[in-house]
Design a protein around this motif. Structure first.
Motif, PDB file in Angstrom:
ATOM      1  N   PHE A 339      33.445  40.459  26.392  1.00 19.80           N
ATOM      2  CA  PHE A 339      32.684  40.911  27.560  1.00 19.80           C
ATOM      3  C   PHE A 339      32.676  39.841  28.649  1.00 19.80           C
ATOM      4  O   PHE A 339      32.901  40.139  29.829  1.00 19.80           O
ATOM      5  CB  PHE A 339      31.256  41.253  27.128  1.00 19.80           C
ATOM      6  CG  PHE A 339      30.341  41.656  28.253  1.00 19.80           C
ATOM      7  CD1 PHE A 339      30.460  42.900  28.857  1.00 19.80           C
ATOM      8  CD2 PHE A 339      29.360  40.791  28.706  1.00 19.80           C
ATOM      9  CE1 PHE A 339      29.618  43.274  29.897  1.00 19.80           C
ATOM     10  CE2 PHE A 339      28.506  41.155  29.733  1.00 19.80           C
ATOM     11  CZ  PHE A 339      28.639  42.396  30.338  1.00 19.80           C
ATOM     12  N   HIS A 340      32.430  38.603  28.267  1.00 14.60           N
ATOM     13  CA  HIS A 340      32.392  37.496  29.233  1.00 14.60           C
ATOM     14  C   HIS A 340      33.743  37.302  29.911  1.00 14.60           C
ATOM     15  O   HIS A 340      33.813  37.122  31.133  1.00 14.60           O
ATOM     16  CB  HIS A 340      31.990  36.208  28.516  1.00 14.60           C
ATOM     17  CG  HIS A 340      32.149  34.969  29.354  1.00 14.60           C
ATOM     18  ND1 HIS A 340      31.161  34.485  30.171  1.00 14.60           N
ATOM     19  CD2 HIS A 340      33.213  34.125  29.515  1.00 14.60           C
ATOM     20  CE1 HIS A 340      31.594  33.403  30.799  1.00 14.60           C
ATOM     21  NE2 HIS A 340      32.835  33.159  30.421  1.00 14.60           N
ATOM     22  N   ASN A 341      34.825  37.347  29.138  1.00 13.16           N
ATOM     23  CA  ASN A 341      36.149  37.044  29.684  1.00 13.16           C
ATOM     24  C   ASN A 341      36.770  38.200  30.459  1.00 13.16           C
ATOM     25  O   ASN A 341      37.425  37.983  31.481  1.00 13.16           O
ATOM     26  CB  ASN A 341      37.102  36.640  28.554  1.00 13.16           C
ATOM     27  CG  ASN A 341      36.820  35.257  28.024  1.00 13.16           C
ATOM     28  OD1 ASN A 341      36.245  34.414  28.711  1.00 13.16           O
ATOM     29  ND2 ASN A 341      37.205  35.000  26.782  1.00 13.16           N
ATOM     30  N   HIS A 342      36.578  39.439  29.983  1.00 14.87           N
ATOM     31  CA  HIS A 342      37.366  40.556  30.499  1.00 14.87           C
ATOM     32  C   HIS A 342      36.567  41.642  31.219  1.00 14.87           C
ATOM     33  O   HIS A 342      37.160  42.425  31.980  1.00 14.87           O
ATOM     34  CB  HIS A 342      38.137  41.217  29.347  1.00 14.87           C
ATOM     35  CG  HIS A 342      39.083  40.293  28.656  1.00 14.87           C
ATOM     36  ND1 HIS A 342      40.366  40.077  29.095  1.00 14.87           N
ATOM     37  CD2 HIS A 342      38.928  39.521  27.551  1.00 14.87           C
ATOM     38  CE1 HIS A 342      40.971  39.221  28.288  1.00 14.87           C
ATOM     39  NE2 HIS A 342      40.121  38.864  27.354  1.00 14.87           N
ATOM     40  N   MET A 343      35.263  41.725  30.990  1.00 12.36           N
ATOM     41  CA  MET A 343      34.499  42.853  31.529  1.00 12.36           C
ATOM     42  C   MET A 343      33.505  42.471  32.617  1.00 12.36           C
ATOM     43  O   MET A 343      33.272  43.241  33.548  1.00 12.36           O
ATOM     44  CB  MET A 343      33.736  43.551  30.386  1.00 12.36           C
ATOM     45  CG  MET A 343      34.621  44.013  29.252  1.00 12.36           C
ATOM     46  SD  MET A 343      35.799  45.286  29.791  1.00 12.36           S
ATOM     47  CE  MET A 343      36.873  45.380  28.356  1.00 12.36           C
ATOM     48  N   ARG A 344      32.927  41.318  32.514  1.00 10.86           N
ATOM     49  CA  ARG A 344      31.820  40.936  33.409  1.00 10.86           C
ATOM     50  C   ARG A 344      32.327  40.170  34.626  1.00 10.86           C
ATOM     51  O   ARG A 344      32.825  39.059  34.502  1.00 10.86           O
ATOM     52  CB  ARG A 344      30.826  40.069  32.643  1.00 10.86           C
ATOM     53  CG  ARG A 344      29.678  39.535  33.483  1.00 10.86           C
ATOM     54  CD  ARG A 344      28.692  38.780  32.612  1.00 10.86           C
ATOM     55  NE  ARG A 344      27.676  38.125  33.425  1.00 10.86           N
ATOM     56  CZ  ARG A 344      27.693  36.837  33.746  1.00 10.86           C
ATOM     57  NH1 ARG A 344      28.668  36.067  33.316  1.00 10.86           N
ATOM     58  NH2 ARG A 344      26.731  36.317  34.475  1.00 10.86           N
ATOM     59  N   PRO A 345      32.207  40.754  35.827  1.00 16.25           N
ATOM     60  CA  PRO A 345      32.593  40.018  37.043  1.00 16.25           C
ATOM     61  C   PRO A 345      31.627  38.855  37.279  1.00 16.25           C
ATOM     62  O   PRO A 345      30.431  38.971  37.037  1.00 16.25           O
ATOM     63  CB  PRO A 345      32.469  41.068  38.156  1.00 16.25           C
ATOM     64  CG  PRO A 345      32.402  42.383  37.458  1.00 16.25           C
ATOM     65  CD  PRO A 345      31.769  42.122  36.129  1.00 16.25           C
ATOM     66  N   HIS A 346      32.153  37.732  37.754  1.00 15.64           N
ATOM     67  CA  HIS A 346      31.339  36.547  37.996  1.00 15.64           C
ATOM     68  C   HIS A 346      31.234  36.297  39.505  1.00 15.64           C
ATOM     69  O   HIS A 346      32.250  36.250  40.200  1.00 15.64           O
ATOM     70  CB  HIS A 346      31.958  35.320  37.313  1.00 15.64           C
ATOM     71  CG  HIS A 346      31.921  35.393  35.818  1.00 15.64           C
ATOM     72  ND1 HIS A 346      31.312  34.447  35.025  1.00 15.64           N
ATOM     73  CD2 HIS A 346      32.416  36.320  34.948  1.00 15.64           C
ATOM     74  CE1 HIS A 346      31.438  34.775  33.750  1.00 15.64           C
ATOM     75  NE2 HIS A 346      32.112  35.900  33.686  1.00 15.64           N
ATOM     76  N   MET A 347      30.031  36.136  39.989  1.00 11.82           N
ATOM     77  CA  MET A 347      29.831  35.883  41.420  1.00 11.82           C
ATOM     78  C   MET A 347      30.534  34.592  41.844  1.00 11.82           C
ATOM     79  O   MET A 347      31.083  34.504  42.935  1.00 11.82           O
ATOM     80  CB  MET A 347      28.335  35.804  41.721  1.00 11.82           C
ATOM     81  CG  MET A 347      27.595  37.127  41.591  1.00 11.82           C
ATOM     82  SD  MET A 347      25.837  36.968  41.988  1.00 11.82           S
ATOM     83  CE  MET A 347      25.937  36.452  43.701  1.00 11.82           C
ATOM     84  N   ALA A 348      30.488  33.583  40.969  1.00  7.40           N
ATOM     85  CA  ALA A 348      31.101  32.297  41.308  1.00  7.40           C
ATOM     86  C   ALA A 348      32.623  32.379  41.378  1.00  7.40           C
ATOM     87  O   ALA A 348      33.271  31.481  41.921  1.00  7.40           O
ATOM     88  CB  ALA A 348      30.688  31.236  40.284  1.00  7.40           C
ATOM     89  N   LEU A 349      33.196  33.449  40.825  1.00  7.07           N
ATOM     90  CA  LEU A 349      34.647  33.634  40.844  1.00  7.07           C
ATOM     91  C   LEU A 349      35.062  34.681  41.878  1.00  7.07           C
ATOM     92  O   LEU A 349      36.155  35.248  41.782  1.00  7.07           O
ATOM     93  CB  LEU A 349      35.139  34.046  39.456  1.00  7.07           C
ATOM     94  CG  LEU A 349      34.836  33.068  38.309  1.00  7.07           C
ATOM     95  CD1 LEU A 349      35.366  33.610  36.986  1.00  7.07           C
ATOM     96  CD2 LEU A 349      35.422  31.691  38.591  1.00  7.07           C
ATOM     97  N   GLY A 350      34.187  34.971  42.820  1.00  7.25           N
ATOM     98  CA  GLY A 350      34.514  35.938  43.859  1.00  7.25           C
ATOM     99  C   GLY A 350      34.517  37.372  43.360  1.00  7.25           C
ATOM    100  O   GLY A 350      35.265  38.210  43.882  1.00  7.25           O
ATOM    101  N   GLY A 351      33.687  37.670  42.365  1.00  7.07           N
ATOM    102  CA  GLY A 351      33.616  39.031  41.842  1.00  7.07           C
ATOM    103  C   GLY A 351      34.708  39.367  40.844  1.00  7.07           C
ATOM    104  O   GLY A 351      34.841  40.529  40.442  1.00  7.07           O
ATOM    105  N   LYS A 352      35.478  38.386  40.434  1.00  8.63           N
ATOM    106  CA  LYS A 352      36.536  38.616  39.443  1.00  8.63           C
ATOM    107  C   LYS A 352      36.075  38.168  38.066  1.00  8.63           C
ATOM    108  O   LYS A 352      35.083  37.447  37.930  1.00  8.63           O
ATOM    109  CB  LYS A 352      37.808  37.859  39.838  1.00  8.63           C
ATOM    110  CG  LYS A 352      38.469  38.384  41.099  1.00  8.63           C
ATOM    111  CD  LYS A 352      39.802  37.681  41.339  1.00  8.63           C
ATOM    112  CE  LYS A 352      40.507  38.259  42.561  1.00  8.63           C
ATOM    113  NZ  LYS A 352      41.831  37.621  42.791  1.00  8.63           N
TER     114      LYS A 352
END
Length: 383
Positions: A339-352
């Motif tokens: 979930f952390h690696n493939h499903m959840r977008p990260h704000m710090a990564l520009g939504g990726k």
């Protein structure tokens, strides 16, 4: 700011040498002194007119663009040019046999259950039967209901609250069924993703955090890529101050090398002595490139280790909802890693997602279904 051509050339020479520039964050780099007097911090200010600043005497006293700033700028440009090759995991669109890929397929009956009807196909070339319900064959409930349960659970809901939420979309299941789905599909997805190597950076971070397993105090060692925030490896173990602690850290680093297919050029950890012992065993070598170990001792208010602390906070929040893991090898941690690696977008990564930055992209409206379908098809092809 004045510009010196000689400094620019010396900056290029620094970039060409291995292990001279350590990336601490997007705005913070550490450059090794070329005269052998430690290293200097190069930081990007928020003021556009000022730009980069350096702690070296050349910049401090002469206010010139020093060779260390030139080296960092060249390094940033190189990182922008060298983009990772992307592995695309696309939704499966059936136009032929799932086993031999022959287009000679015909409809051959319909399977009915309480939740709908599924078309059965027959391949005239190999004689095998299949449905387009790939990965969810013989499951009572729909793929949408099953994947909604996983999304709800790994987003922070408990098993019981997940089951209650599913009733709102007409899926009547118990919390035990939700756990069965997680155990079944996490193992399937994990085996498939293990065959794809993420293209992580050369700087890794390792840290440990407190967990409860069956109510007992345990520690989870985690290995995180500094640039993409990709969760590379994990190891659940006992007391971090015990004699076995170096062995736990050793297993973590071995997993990291196996997953990434390489070793890092820079390893950042806290001051735990087990990391230094294990670093010498797993990463240190006399031949180049040599992995550099940076021990970062965290103090209250320190923002240097913010990436690991943020990661630890999300995992700890997930563990609190569960009120403790039931066993060391629980599929819950494996599922949360997916979930952390493939499903959840990260704000710090520009939504990726971290995986997208590491060259693994899952397409489709429902990424869970796309991943499960591809994992199931891959498994069937090897049977």
């Amino acid at each position: 700011m004045a510009i010196d051509v000689g400094r620019e050339e010396r900056g290029k020479m620094i970039v060409e040498k291995p292990n001279q520039i350590i990336r601490r964050s997007k705005r913070h780099y550490r450059v090794v002194s070329q005269s052998g007097h430690g290293s200097y911090d190069v930081t990007r200010t928020k003021t556009i007119a000022v730009g980069w600043i350096c702690t070296c005497p050349d910049f401090t006293y002469r206010a010139v663009k020093c060779k260390h700033i030139w080296a960092v700028e060249f390094s940033v440009k190189l990182r922008a040019v060298v983009q990772p090759h992307t592995t695309v995991i696309a939704p499966i669109d059936v136009h032929g046999c799932l086993y031999c890929h022959s287009p000679q397929i015909v409809k051959d009956g319909i399977r009915h259950n309480n939740h709908g009807s599924i078309q059965i196909f027959n391949c005239k070339a190999c004689g095998r039967y299949f449905t387009i319900n790939i990965g969810f064959e013989r499951m009572k409930h729909s793929p949408q209901g099953i994947t909604a349960a996983m999304q709800l659970y790994f987003s922070g809901e408990s098993l019981r609250n997940t089951a209650k939420s599913l009733r709102l979309i007409g899926v009547e299941v118990s919390h035990k069924t939700v756990y069965f789905w997680i155990r079944k599909y996490v193992g399937l997805m994990e085996n498939y993703l293990d065959q794809i190597k993420p293209q992580v950076s050369d700087t890794w971070r390792a840290d440990e955090m407190f967990l409860k397993v069956k109510g007992n105090k345990k520690y989870m060692y985690a290995l995180l890529d500094d640039e993409t925030r990709y969760w590379i490896a994990k190891e659940v173990a006992g007391d971090k101050f015990s004699r076995e602690a170096p062995e736990y850290a050793s297993q973590l680093f071995k997993q990291g090398k196996d997953v990434a297919g390489k070793k890092p050029l820079t390893l950042i950890t806290d001051g735990l002595h087990a990391y230094e012992l294990t670093y010498r065993r797993e990463f240190y070598a006399h031949q180049k490139p040599v992995t550099k170990h940076v021990e970062h001792v965290t103090w209250r208010g320190d923002k240097g280790n913010q990436k690991m602390e943020s990661f630890n906070g999300t995992v700890r929040s997930r563990e609190k909802v569960m009120r403790s893991l039931k066993r060391d090898d629980s599929p819950i941690l494996d599922g949360y890693q997916i979930f952390h690696n493939h499903m959840r977008p990260h704000m710090a990564l520009g939504g990726k997602t971290p995986a997208e930055l590491a060259g693994i992209e899952i397409k489709g409206e429902n990424k869970w279904i796309t991943l499960i379908q591809n994992a199931s098809q891959k498994t069937n092809m090897h049977q």
